[in-house]
Design an enzyme around this catalytic site. Sequence first.
Site, PDB file in Angstrom:
ATOM      1  N   LYS A  44      62.091 -23.528  39.682  1.00  0.00           N
ATOM      2  CA  LYS A  44      61.728 -24.944  39.553  1.00  0.00           C
ATOM      3  C   LYS A  44      62.804 -25.821  40.179  1.00  0.00           C
ATOM      4  O   LYS A  44      63.910 -25.344  40.457  1.00  0.00           O
ATOM      5  CB  LYS A  44      61.498 -25.290  38.077  1.00  0.00           C
ATOM      6  CG  LYS A  44      62.632 -24.981  37.154  1.00  0.00           C
ATOM      7  CD  LYS A  44      62.141 -24.888  35.701  1.00  0.00           C
ATOM      8  CE  LYS A  44      63.251 -24.431  34.800  1.00  0.00           C
ATOM      9  NZ  LYS A  44      63.576 -25.327  33.716  1.00  0.00           N
ATOM     10  N   TYR A 264      87.739 -47.982  45.283  1.00  0.00           N
ATOM     11  CA  TYR A 264      87.032 -48.997  44.504  1.00  0.00           C
ATOM     12  C   TYR A 264      87.746 -49.283  43.191  1.00  0.00           C
ATOM     13  O   TYR A 264      88.288 -48.381  42.547  1.00  0.00           O
ATOM     14  CB  TYR A 264      85.621 -48.526  44.176  1.00  0.00           C
ATOM     15  CG  TYR A 264      84.631 -48.754  45.282  1.00  0.00           C
ATOM     16  CD1 TYR A 264      84.410 -50.023  45.803  1.00  0.00           C
ATOM     17  CD2 TYR A 264      83.899 -47.693  45.790  1.00  0.00           C
ATOM     18  CE1 TYR A 264      83.491 -50.220  46.812  1.00  0.00           C
ATOM     19  CE2 TYR A 264      82.972 -47.879  46.797  1.00  0.00           C
ATOM     20  CZ  TYR A 264      82.770 -49.150  47.302  1.00  0.00           C
ATOM     21  OH  TYR A 264      81.858 -49.343  48.296  1.00  0.00           O
TER      22      TYR A 264
END
Length: 377
Positions: A44, A264
């Site tokens: 999956k 940042y």
Amino acid sequence: MADGTPATADATGARLIVDLDAIAENYRIIRERAPGAQVGASVKADAYGLGLAPVARTLVQAGCRTFFVATAGEGRALRTILPDAEIVVLNGPDAESVAIFREAGLTPALNSLHQIDTWRGGGIATPAWLHVDTGMNRLGLGPDEAETLFAEPDRLRGVGISTVMSHLACADESGHPMNLAQLGAFEAARTRLQALTGPVRASLANSPGVFLGPDYHFDLVRPGAALYGLEPQPGQPNPMRQTVEIYAKILQVRSVDTPMTVGYGAAHKVAGPARIATVGAGYADGYPRAAARRTGEVMHAHVAGHKVPLFGRVSMDLITIDVSELPEAVAVPGQEVELVGPNATPDSLGASAGTIGYEVLTRFGNRLHRIYRGGSA
Ligand SMILES: Cc1ncc(COP(=O)(O)O)c(C=O)c1O
């Protein structure tokens, strides 16, 4: 592109190398651990992010005949790759997806009385799996619904059940009392079901369940994570082979000194003269942003065999690393940096980021340039 590779993924960015031979080897290792059972494979979520088509072809060549996906859409995609395999859709059918099951020859896991009714209404001859919940409380017939089914066997009229399954909640903790409790509940449910239907196959174990021993193997085991190299028993040596590596290039190197900051938020203050390399991969490629500095822990990358700390925040497309201790000739633009690989497994990266290897694998970004080694890509 026809094979599903995003158009943005090319060799200009970071590379994800998937070792298909290691996946085949892991399949063989699981077979050895569960000699009395068939070994299916959970593929999956695009084979846990590694690529459905190459992984499924490799596993079929390794001898796998039963595959597990979550949704009917995933099952339909897999059917175009594997015309003959048994494809079990774990989330089961609903009114909209029954047609997909019919067209693609998919096998449902029936998880509730409602899904049993839906499947019966669809009139499809393909035998189904029946999922009884033995303590996970997620999918599957809970105790009340199971009692209703055993009391009203007509609800299964016209529905062929090939296999009864359940799912373990705590298999990665071998001593957890849930394991034995679920085992007992599963055996009891199987016995009662077989009194109605005659013999059916049984399936309980995921990857860690395989390692709980033969009592948990029944007729078919359902590993996913272990096939992709994740540790089936956290805290113990990992018997599986690693299957993935991610490399990105240094784009730029610069010298910094106090009182400067990097990245940042000006989150990382420079303590003294340092050389910082900027690497061309970030959280958009699946490198967890939370790995940078979680509770003061420093995450590392590896450059030509040297271990170097991350420096500042992980951004969308860039990571900064401290290369002060590296020979100048090594820390240069174009130099490859190992972000995931022999020195940083998905499990260890996940632990640093407060998550698990499963999430690291399934979040590898679309932009990564995927390279398949060996196998049947
Ligand atoms: C019902 C079921 N079986 C098997 C698996 C495979 O589990 P693992 O990847 O831990 O081997 C999963 C995955 O979550 C699952 O939901």
